[in-house]
Design an enzyme around this catalytic site. Sequence first.
Site, PDB file in Angstrom:
ATOM      1  N   TYR A 108      45.576  32.288   6.517  1.00 17.62           N
ATOM      2  CA  TYR A 108      45.278  33.396   5.607  1.00 17.62           C
ATOM      3  C   TYR A 108      44.596  32.972   4.307  1.00 17.62           C
ATOM      4  O   TYR A 108      44.198  33.824   3.527  1.00 17.62           O
ATOM      5  CB  TYR A 108      46.559  34.156   5.271  1.00 17.62           C
ATOM      6  CG  TYR A 108      47.216  34.747   6.485  1.00 17.62           C
ATOM      7  CD1 TYR A 108      46.663  35.855   7.115  1.00 17.62           C
ATOM      8  CD2 TYR A 108      48.375  34.193   7.014  1.00 17.62           C
ATOM      9  CE1 TYR A 108      47.255  36.401   8.241  1.00 17.62           C
ATOM     10  CE2 TYR A 108      48.971  34.734   8.136  1.00 17.62           C
ATOM     11  CZ  TYR A 108      48.413  35.835   8.743  1.00 17.62           C
ATOM     12  OH  TYR A 108      49.001  36.365   9.858  1.00 17.62           O
ATOM     13  N   HIS A 164      42.010  43.232   9.406  1.00 13.88           N
ATOM     14  CA  HIS A 164      42.884  42.054   9.483  1.00 13.88           C
ATOM     15  C   HIS A 164      42.145  40.867   8.884  1.00 13.88           C
ATOM     16  O   HIS A 164      40.960  40.659   9.182  1.00 13.88           O
ATOM     17  CB  HIS A 164      43.268  41.754  10.928  1.00 13.88           C
ATOM     18  CG  HIS A 164      44.068  42.853  11.546  1.00 13.88           C
ATOM     19  ND1 HIS A 164      45.400  43.012  11.286  1.00 13.88           N
ATOM     20  CD2 HIS A 164      43.697  43.864  12.351  1.00 13.88           C
ATOM     21  CE1 HIS A 164      45.830  44.083  11.934  1.00 13.88           C
ATOM     22  NE2 HIS A 164      44.813  44.627  12.580  1.00 13.88           N
ATOM     23  N   ALA A 191      51.895  42.848  10.953  1.00 16.18           N
ATOM     24  CA  ALA A 191      52.683  42.765  12.192  1.00 16.18           C
ATOM     25  C   ALA A 191      52.933  44.122  12.830  1.00 16.18           C
ATOM     26  O   ALA A 191      53.086  44.220  14.046  1.00 16.18           O
ATOM     27  CB  ALA A 191      54.007  42.062  11.912  1.00 16.18           C
ATOM     28  N   GLU A 251      40.930  49.950  10.337  1.00 12.02           N
ATOM     29  CA  GLU A 251      41.940  48.889  10.416  1.00 12.02           C
ATOM     30  C   GLU A 251      41.270  47.551  10.093  1.00 12.02           C
ATOM     31  O   GLU A 251      40.193  47.251  10.616  1.00 12.02           O
ATOM     32  CB  GLU A 251      42.518  48.862  11.830  1.00 12.02           C
ATOM     33  CG  GLU A 251      43.556  47.802  12.072  1.00 12.02           C
ATOM     34  CD  GLU A 251      44.079  47.855  13.500  1.00 12.02           C
ATOM     35  OE1 GLU A 251      44.292  46.765  14.067  1.00 12.02           O
ATOM     36  OE2 GLU A 251      44.263  48.956  14.060  1.00 12.02           O
ATOM     37  N   PRO A 280      53.449  44.435   6.080  1.00 14.12           N
ATOM     38  CA  PRO A 280      54.461  43.410   5.820  1.00 14.12           C
ATOM     39  C   PRO A 280      53.896  41.999   5.712  1.00 14.12           C
ATOM     40  O   PRO A 280      52.963  41.633   6.413  1.00 14.12           O
ATOM     41  CB  PRO A 280      55.412  43.522   7.016  1.00 14.12           C
ATOM     42  CG  PRO A 280      54.641  44.217   8.066  1.00 14.12           C
ATOM     43  CD  PRO A 280      53.666  45.105   7.360  1.00 14.12           C
ATOM     44  N   ASN A 281      54.496  41.280   4.791  1.00 16.36           N
ATOM     45  CA  ASN A 281      54.231  39.866   4.525  1.00 16.36           C
ATOM     46  C   ASN A 281      52.920  39.597   3.800  1.00 16.36           C
ATOM     47  O   ASN A 281      52.654  38.459   3.421  1.00 16.36           O
ATOM     48  CB  ASN A 281      54.306  39.028   5.810  1.00 16.36           C
ATOM     49  CG  ASN A 281      55.681  39.082   6.426  1.00 16.36           C
ATOM     50  OD1 ASN A 281      56.680  38.889   5.742  1.00 16.36           O
ATOM     51  ND2 ASN A 281      55.741  39.381   7.713  1.00 16.36           N
ATOM     52  N   ARG A 307      52.121  31.934   2.575  1.00 13.69           N
ATOM     53  CA  ARG A 307      52.395  31.977   4.008  1.00 13.69           C
ATOM     54  C   ARG A 307      51.169  31.523   4.791  1.00 13.69           C
ATOM     55  O   ARG A 307      50.093  32.107   4.674  1.00 13.69           O
ATOM     56  CB  ARG A 307      52.759  33.405   4.414  1.00 13.69           C
ATOM     57  CG  ARG A 307      52.948  33.589   5.893  1.00 13.69           C
ATOM     58  CD  ARG A 307      53.295  35.039   6.230  1.00 13.69           C
ATOM     59  NE  ARG A 307      53.270  35.202   7.663  1.00 13.69           N
ATOM     60  CZ  ARG A 307      52.534  36.100   8.299  1.00 13.69           C
ATOM     61  NH1 ARG A 307      51.788  36.940   7.626  1.00 13.69           N
ATOM     62  NH2 ARG A 307      52.568  36.174   9.613  1.00 13.69           N
ATOM     63  N   ASN A 352      45.692  47.525   6.669  1.00 17.99           N
ATOM     64  CA  ASN A 352      46.021  46.283   7.358  1.00 17.99           C
ATOM     65  C   ASN A 352      47.497  46.420   7.716  1.00 17.99           C
ATOM     66  O   ASN A 352      48.363  46.126   6.893  1.00 17.99           O
ATOM     67  CB  ASN A 352      45.777  45.072   6.462  1.00 17.99           C
ATOM     68  CG  ASN A 352      46.076  43.769   7.169  1.00 17.99           C
ATOM     69  OD1 ASN A 352      46.781  43.740   8.172  1.00 17.99           O
ATOM     70  ND2 ASN A 352      45.554  42.672   6.631  1.00 17.99           N
ATOM     71  N   ARG A 369      44.302  34.453  18.089  1.00 19.77           N
ATOM     72  CA  ARG A 369      45.618  33.922  17.741  1.00 19.77           C
ATOM     73  C   ARG A 369      46.578  34.066  18.916  1.00 19.77           C
ATOM     74  O   ARG A 369      46.158  34.186  20.060  1.00 19.77           O
ATOM     75  CB  ARG A 369      46.114  34.628  16.486  1.00 19.77           C
ATOM     76  CG  ARG A 369      45.167  34.311  15.295  1.00 19.77           C
ATOM     77  CD  ARG A 369      45.665  34.787  13.991  1.00 19.77           C
ATOM     78  NE  ARG A 369      46.949  34.180  13.677  1.00 19.77           N
ATOM     79  CZ  ARG A 369      47.808  34.697  12.814  1.00 19.77           C
ATOM     80  NH1 ARG A 369      47.523  35.824  12.186  1.00 19.77           N
ATOM     81  NH2 ARG A 369      48.948  34.101  12.562  1.00 19.77           N
TER      82      ARG A 369
END
Length: 144
Positions: free
Chosen positions: A23, A100, A77, A98, A10-11, A18, A74, A107
């Site tokens: 990012y 990111h 969230a 995985e 998502p996103n 964003r 990835n 963070r």
Amino acid sequence: MRHYLIINGPNLNQLGKREPDVYGKETLDDLVAFIEEFAKQQSFAVTCKQSNYEGEIIGWIHEASSDYDGIVINPAAFTHYSYAIRDALAGQSLPVIEVHLSNIHKREPFRHQSVTAPVVIGQIVGLGFHGYQLALTYLEAHVN
């Protein structure tokens, strides 16, 4: 020819818009082009998918073993709370890495925990687009 599934959660369709300070300014299309060019140079195939919907991602994971040699995911969230995605990853036999874009461990505290990390062979964080390249490089070595 080996074929890898790249799943973005998502996103990530909002890359470039964003939080560009976190990012970057490059878009999802830029990421896909980067991954596809790398795959072409390395002589393997990739299929890149993105969804904001947990169930769709789970479906892709369930179906992956019939068409792919590994997965780079990835979960975005979903990393921090989707036991459903975690269970889907644990329930299939493909190697999974995985990734990111940002360093989730630097963070907000809620981002420090990954429920998916315990069921993948590795996690790459904070290296931007290059994290996907490293994940695919490792999968190539692992599958061979």
